[in-house]
Design an enzyme around this catalytic site. Structure first.
Site, mmCIF file in Angstrom:
data_model
loop_
_atom_site.group_PDB
_atom_site.id
_atom_site.type_symbol
_atom_site.label_atom_id
_atom_site.label_comp_id
_atom_site.label_asym_id
_atom_site.label_seq_id
_atom_site.Cartn_x
_atom_site.Cartn_y
_atom_site.Cartn_z
ATOM 1 N N SER A 56 40.345 37.341 36.942
ATOM 2 C CA SER A 56 39.199 36.686 37.587
ATOM 3 C C SER A 56 39.330 35.180 37.739
ATOM 4 O O SER A 56 38.476 34.547 38.363
ATOM 5 C CB SER A 56 37.912 37.007 36.828
ATOM 6 O OG SER A 56 37.478 38.310 37.126
ATOM 7 N N LYS A 59 38.991 33.694 41.176
ATOM 8 C CA LYS A 59 37.743 33.242 41.798
ATOM 9 C C LYS A 59 37.682 31.722 41.934
ATOM 10 O O LYS A 59 36.867 31.209 42.719
ATOM 11 C CB LYS A 59 36.555 33.767 41.000
ATOM 12 C CG LYS A 59 36.441 35.303 41.023
ATOM 13 C CD LYS A 59 35.264 35.798 40.207
ATOM 14 C CE LYS A 59 35.106 37.312 40.306
ATOM 15 N NZ LYS A 59 35.996 38.044 39.414
ATOM 16 N N SER A 116 31.064 36.268 36.940
ATOM 17 C CA SER A 116 32.336 36.790 37.434
ATOM 18 C C SER A 116 32.134 38.074 38.237
ATOM 19 O O SER A 116 32.898 39.036 38.125
ATOM 20 C CB SER A 116 33.307 37.045 36.272
ATOM 21 O OG SER A 116 34.644 37.087 36.733
ATOM 22 N N LYS A 218 36.864 28.675 34.285
ATOM 23 C CA LYS A 218 36.774 30.121 34.511
ATOM 24 C C LYS A 218 37.667 30.910 33.561
ATOM 25 O O LYS A 218 38.789 30.502 33.281
ATOM 26 C CB LYS A 218 37.183 30.421 35.968
ATOM 27 C CG LYS A 218 36.937 31.848 36.415
ATOM 28 C CD LYS A 218 35.469 32.096 36.652
ATOM 29 C CE LYS A 218 35.187 33.553 36.948
ATOM 30 N NZ LYS A 218 35.304 34.411 35.739
#
Length: 433
Positions: A56, A59, A116, A218
């Protein structure tokens, strides 16, 4: 001479690895890199060029493409993001809004970066790029332009797939670009939780509440990648970014990142030359992205929000006790698209959904009660000649207390399924470069 010796040692190590048939994951220590955001100098690194599944953390590139479109005036934070069937079908973590749901870009970014949400990341990609493929092409074009030489994306959210890979060094390049080019977006990375209706959805980045000076970025997790993170923190006027890939647990990821940041903040005062991030390039020690699935997920279900275990014995934790920094940020949708293209307000759509759910529950209850009544009638026929004893109340029997009202539900990466479908617009908002 030292370089030649290391090259020979690496060669024989790889030959031994092949001969013994050992899992490649065990041959590569957890990759990491720490960079000074102001100077772009590399302060610490280990296996920074090893190809890895980004999960993720992908992203962040999704956000970078969107931020560029915002600055160019091709989008605004009020631009409408539409949830398609393809987006809703993405696996968790997800928001689970029904097909046709309309969200403004501002709220969509928060859902994607904090929770997320894979479905929202896909909806952003499809809406902004015109299609998933169109948006992924934009992501790869930006990666090439930034000099992320060992990176390739195949989707907007980082879900598993062959051909999607990156390196710790390349993610540091992306982190620095986000931090320096778009300072007005920095607060997005530091949101610890969002509230969507009655749901509270927490960030998986525990550093935000456990490492002083942390400003976010993140996390990422899939079985193939292990636990990844891109983390920023500031101290004494300096901001550093640390990238850690392939940690075995969420706790290990946070601990290693905190220790690297502590060490690197301490090394800033030391003299000596350091390589620049732009020139810090190299080949992957082991060809291809290493698959951690056997080590990470072979024994039990794992995930971004698994419980943090205790620190390693005899080694003090680099993390502080958890401190609540902020209340959850409220996010919402604009509503659901009607057949004529208008938008049904979110409050109206929610009321209709609640009414439909209540009606379905009532119908289910009625059916259940009819079934019980039918069984009771049959039982009465069989025992018509038998006396039925009356229930005797015990003297010491206490009345049952009413249950207290339920508290707001806190979810950690739990999917919300929806099969309701609303009509989509004829064409999505496409942004071209």
């Amino acid at each position: 001479m030292h370089f030649v010796t290391r090259s020979i040692a690496r060669f024989f190590a790889l030959i031994l690895l092949i001969g013994l048939g050992v899992n490649a994951a065990s041959a590569v220590e957890t990759p990491y890199v720490v960079v000074d955001m102001d100077s772009g100098k590399v302060l610490a690194a280990r296996n920074p060029h090893q190809e890895w599944y980004p999960a993720s953390v992908t992203k962040l590139m999704n956000a970078y493409v969107v931020f560029k479109a915002l600055r160019a005036g091709k989008l605004t934070l009020a631009s409408q993001i539409i949830v398609s069937r393809h987006a809703l079908d993405e696996p968790p973590s997800k928001m689970g809004f029904k097909v046709g749901t309309v969200i403004d870009l501002d709220n969509a970014l928060k859902m994607m970066l904090v929770h997320s949400a894979n479905d929202i990341a896909m909806a952003i990609g499809e809406t902004v790029g015109g299609s998933e493929e169109g948006f992924v092409a934009m992501m790869n074009a930006e990666a090439a332009r930034l000099g992320m030489t060992n990176t390739h994306f195949i989707n907007p959210n980082g879900l598993p797939g062959e051909g999607q890979y990156t390196t710790a060094r390349d993610l540091a390049v992306l982190a620095r670009a986000l931090w320096t080019e778009f300072p007005e977006r920095r607060e997005l990375y530091g949101i610890t939780a969002i509230r969507s209706g009655k749901r509270v959805l927490k960030s998986a980045n525990s550093l935000l509440e456990r490492y002083p000076g942390s400003s976010g970025m993140k996390t990422g997790f899939i079985c193939a990648s292990g636990f990844n993170v891109v983390a920023t923190a500031s101290r004494d006027g300096h901001t550093l970014a640390a990238v850690v890939l392939g940690a075995s647990t969420a706790k290990e990821r946070a601990e290693l990142t905190a220790r690297l940041l502590n060490q690197s903040f301490g090394s800033l005062a030391l003299s000596g030359s350091r390589p620049s991030l732009a020139s810090f390039r190299g080949a992957s020690p082991v060809e291809g992205a290493i698959n951690m699935r056997e080590d990470i997920c072979s024994k039990k279900d794992r995930g971004e929000h698994e419980a943090e275990t205790a620190a390693t014995p005899n080694l003090p934790s680099a993390l502080q006790p958890r401190v609540k920094l902020m209340e959850p940020v409220v996010v919402s949708t604009l509503g659901v698209r009607n057949p004529d293209g208008s938008i049904k307000p979110a409050a109206v759509a929610e009321a209709e959904d609640e009414a439909a759910a209540a009606a379905a529950a009532a119908a289910k209850l009625e059916k259940k009660q009819k079934g019980k009544a039918a069984k009771k009638k049959d039982g009465e026929k069989k025992t018509a000649t038998k006396p039925v004893p009356k229930p005797v109340k015990k003297a010491d029997e206490k009345p049952v207390k009413a249950k207290a009202p339920a508290k707001p539900k806190i979810e950690l990466g739990v999917p919300f399924d929806s099969t309701d479908v609303a009509p989509l617009p004829d064409s999505a908002l496409a942004v071209t470069q």
